[in-house]
Design a protein around this motif. Structure first.
Motif, PDB file in Angstrom:
ATOM      1  N   LYS A  68      -1.219 -45.650 -70.215  1.00 55.28           N
ATOM      2  CA  LYS A  68      -1.151 -46.947 -69.711  1.00 55.28           C
ATOM      3  C   LYS A  68      -2.719 -47.039 -70.226  1.00 55.28           C
ATOM      4  O   LYS A  68      -3.625 -46.348 -70.223  1.00 55.28           O
ATOM      5  CB  LYS A  68      -1.083 -46.995 -68.168  1.00 55.28           C
ATOM      6  CG  LYS A  68       0.388 -47.141 -67.993  1.00 55.28           C
ATOM      7  CD  LYS A  68       0.570 -47.493 -66.494  1.00 55.28           C
ATOM      8  CE  LYS A  68       1.918 -47.324 -66.088  1.00 55.28           C
ATOM      9  NZ  LYS A  68       2.384 -47.040 -64.996  1.00 55.28           N
ATOM     10  N   PRO A  69      -3.523 -48.462 -70.272  1.00 52.76           N
ATOM     11  CA  PRO A  69      -4.909 -48.817 -70.915  1.00 52.76           C
ATOM     12  C   PRO A  69      -5.672 -47.973 -70.047  1.00 52.76           C
ATOM     13  O   PRO A  69      -6.544 -47.547 -70.518  1.00 52.76           O
ATOM     14  CB  PRO A  69      -4.828 -50.435 -70.544  1.00 52.76           C
ATOM     15  CG  PRO A  69      -3.419 -50.785 -70.871  1.00 52.76           C
ATOM     16  CD  PRO A  69      -2.512 -49.856 -70.107  1.00 52.76           C
ATOM     17  N   ASP A  70      -5.697 -47.970 -68.589  1.00 49.96           N
ATOM     18  CA  ASP A  70      -6.662 -47.330 -67.769  1.00 49.96           C
ATOM     19  C   ASP A  70      -6.535 -45.861 -67.490  1.00 49.96           C
ATOM     20  O   ASP A  70      -7.117 -45.211 -66.711  1.00 49.96           O
ATOM     21  CB  ASP A  70      -6.561 -48.047 -66.329  1.00 49.96           C
ATOM     22  CG  ASP A  70      -5.359 -48.061 -65.816  1.00 49.96           C
ATOM     23  OD1 ASP A  70      -4.221 -48.160 -66.467  1.00 49.96           O
ATOM     24  OD2 ASP A  70      -5.238 -48.051 -64.434  1.00 49.96           O
TER      25      ASP A  70
END
Ligand code: SF4
Length: 123
Positions: free
Chosen positions: A94-96
């Motif tokens: 995921k992006p984070d």
């Protein structure tokens, strides 16, 4: 007879008190050893997980860890051009997050990882 009883009583008292001292010492020694070692281990593990979050399996169950082991998962693929990053079963990070996943087992997966279930992506 009175002297004999007294010496027997003294003997039993000495045995009891030295036994208690021995047991108390052993308990103290064992408790101290466990606390020190678990503290060091957990500190080392936390530090290692901060440096290497894809290797953090603290929230992963034993069953899921066994699954990844049974599939021969390794964090660095030894097979040229085959890695989790180009596997059809890979779940991208995921992006984070820094780590991806795999649909076959729970827990973080390295994009450079590999296991025996590697499957080519087909479009
Ligand atoms: S199946 Fe294996 S190679 Fe594919 S993403 Fe999962 S762990 Fe990686």
């Amino acid at each position: 007879m009175g002297i004999k009883n007294n010496s027997r009583r003294n003997f039993i008292n000495k045995c009891f008190s030295s036994g208690c001292l021995f047991l108390g010492g052993m308990l103290l020694f064992n408790c101290r050893g466990k606390n020190e070692s678990s503290g060091d281990e957990s500190e080392t593990m936390i530090q290692s997980n901060l440096n290497d979050p894809c290797n953090d399996l603290t929230d992963v169950s034993d069953g899921e860890i066994k699954k990844r082991e049974s599939l021969g998962y390794v964090k660095q693929s030894a097979v040229p051009n085959n890695s989790c990053g180009n596997c059809a079963l890979y779940i991208p990070a995921k992006p984070d997050k820094k780590c991806g996943g795999c649909i076959l087992f729970k827990g973080p997966v390295y994009v450079e990882g590999h296991c025996i279930q590697w499957a080519a992506v087909t479009n």
